[in-house]
Design a protein around this motif. Structure first.
Motif, short mmCIF file in Angstrom:
data_model
loop_
_atom_site.label_atom_id
_atom_site.label_comp_id
_atom_site.label_asym_id
_atom_site.label_seq_id
_atom_site.Cartn_x
_atom_site.Cartn_y
_atom_site.Cartn_z
N CYS A 213 22.08 95.34 -9.90
CA CYS A 213 23.16 96.17 -10.41
C CYS A 213 24.02 95.36 -11.37
O CYS A 213 23.97 94.12 -11.39
CB CYS A 213 24.01 96.75 -9.28
SG CYS A 213 25.10 95.56 -8.47
N TYR B 268 24.71 105.63 -11.21
CA TYR B 268 25.73 105.22 -12.17
C TYR B 268 27.07 105.74 -11.69
O TYR B 268 27.19 106.89 -11.26
CB TYR B 268 25.42 105.77 -13.56
CG TYR B 268 26.48 105.41 -14.60
CD1 TYR B 268 26.54 104.14 -15.13
CD2 TYR B 268 27.41 106.36 -15.02
CE1 TYR B 268 27.51 103.80 -16.08
CE2 TYR B 268 28.38 106.03 -15.96
CZ TYR B 268 28.42 104.74 -16.48
OH TYR B 268 29.38 104.42 -17.40
N ASN C 59 28.10 95.29 -12.36
CA ASN C 59 29.43 95.77 -12.01
C ASN C 59 30.44 95.37 -13.09
O ASN C 59 30.54 94.20 -13.45
CB ASN C 59 29.88 95.19 -10.67
CG ASN C 59 29.08 95.73 -9.51
OD1 ASN C 59 28.75 96.91 -9.48
ND2 ASN C 59 28.77 94.88 -8.55
N THR D 120 23.21 100.77 -10.94
CA THR D 120 22.41 100.17 -9.88
C THR D 120 21.01 100.74 -9.86
O THR D 120 20.81 101.94 -10.07
CB THR D 120 23.06 100.42 -8.50
OG1 THR D 120 24.41 99.99 -8.52
CG2 THR D 120 22.32 99.68 -7.40
N LEU E 47 25.26 97.62 -2.56
CA LEU E 47 24.78 97.86 -3.92
C LEU E 47 24.73 99.37 -4.17
O LEU E 47 24.08 100.10 -3.44
CB LEU E 47 23.39 97.25 -4.12
CG LEU E 47 23.27 95.73 -4.01
CD1 LEU E 47 21.86 95.27 -4.33
CD2 LEU E 47 24.26 95.03 -4.92
N GLY E 48 25.42 99.83 -5.19
CA GLY E 48 25.49 101.26 -5.47
C GLY E 48 26.43 102.02 -4.57
O GLY E 48 26.37 103.25 -4.49
#
Length: 229
Positions: free
Chosen positions: A174, A197, A176, A183, A14-15
Motif C-alpha cells: 500500500c 482506495y 499511505n 492498497t 493494510l487498507g
C-alpha cells in the motif's frame, strides 16, 4: 540527512481506512451500533451490536482497564454467544516497542476454551507480530510489514505445528499519504485479490472504493463504492 521513518501499519491494518468506511461506517446489510464511555478512574466500557439482513442480533460488552504507568492493559468481553474473553497486554516489555499479550476465551455452554499468546514488535520502518494459538493446531502465525516513505510491503503466513503444514499465506502493499491511501492485497493463499482506495476529500468528506476478485468466481469482480459526509 533522511528523516526517521514512521512505524508502518500492521498487516491486518493494510487498507483499513477503506474497509472501515465501506463496512463499519457504511453498513449496507443491516445495522451497527458502537457506544463507548470512560469513567473518571480510567475504566472504559464499550458496547457493540450488529443486526444483519435476517434480523439476527449479535453484540459484545467490553470492559477495559489500562495502567499507563506500568504499560498494563486488562480487557474483558462478554458476548451474546455466551463467551467470556479476557486479554492481558504488556507494553514495552524488556525493550521499547515490544508488546506481549495473552488472550483467552471460554464458551460457558459448550465448555470450549481458547488461548493465544502473541508478541508484537514496532519500530520505525517495521511492524511485526508472531502469535501462537495453543488450542487450535497449535497454530503459529507470523505477520510483518515494512515501510519506507509512505510505501508499505506486508505478508502473513500461518503454520499448523501439529499437522506440519501451511494453512494460509498472503501478500500486500500500500501507499499511505496524508489525505489518501491505495492498497493491493493477495489473500487466501493468493487466490483472492483486493484493490482499495481511500480519499479524505476534506475534514468533513471521505470516499472509498474496493474491488475484489476471487479465483472461485473468475467471471465476476465485486465492486464497492461509498462516501461519508
Amino acid at each position: 540527512m533522511s528523516l526517521p521513518q514512521p512505524v508502518p501499519p500492521s498487516w491486518k491494518d493494510l487498507g483499513k481506512n477503506s474497509a472501515d468506511l465501506l463496512g463499519k461506517d457504511y453498513p449496507v446489510a443491516g445495522a451497527h451500533i458502537d457506544i463507548k464511555t470512560k469513567t473518571p478512574n480510567g475504566i472504559t466500557f464499550k458496547i457493540v451490536g450488529d443486526r444483519d439482513s435476517k434480523n439476527l442480533i449479535t453484540g459484545d460488552i467490553e470492559t477495559k482497564y489500562t495502567d499507563f504507568k506500568n504499560g498494563l492493559t486488562l480487557t474483558q468481553t462478554w458476548t451474546t454467544a455466551n463467551a467470556l474473553k479476557t486479554a492481558v497486554e504488556l507494553e514495552n516489555y524488556g525493550t521499547n516497542g515490544l508488546k506481549l499479550d495473552v488472550a483467552t476465551s471460554l464458551q460457558a455452554d459448550k465448555m470450549t476454551k481458547g488461548a493465544v499468546f502473541s508478541a508484537t514488535y514496532k519500530q520505525p520502518g517495521i511492524h511485526s507480530r508472531i502469535s501462537l494459538d495453543a488450542v487450535k493446531g497449535p497454530t503459529c502465525t507470523v505477520e510483518t510489514a515494512f515501510g519506507l516513505r509512505g510505501f508499505v510491503l506486508g505478508s502473513e503466513a500461518a503454520y499448523n505445528v501439529g499437522e506440519g503444514k501451511v494453512l494460509r499465506y498472503g501478500l500486500g502493499t500500500c501507499f499511505n499519504a496524508p489525505s489518501y491511501a491505495a492498497t493491493i492485497l493477495a489473500l487466501n493463499n493468493c487466490k483472492t485479490f483486493t484493490a482499495s482506495y481511500y480519499h479524505r476529500v476534506s475534514s468533513d468528506v471521505e470516499a472509498g472504493a474496493r474491488a475484489t476478485y476471487d479465483n472461485k468466481n473468475p467471471s465476476a469482480v465485486n465492486l464497492e463504492v461509498g462516501t461519508k459526509a
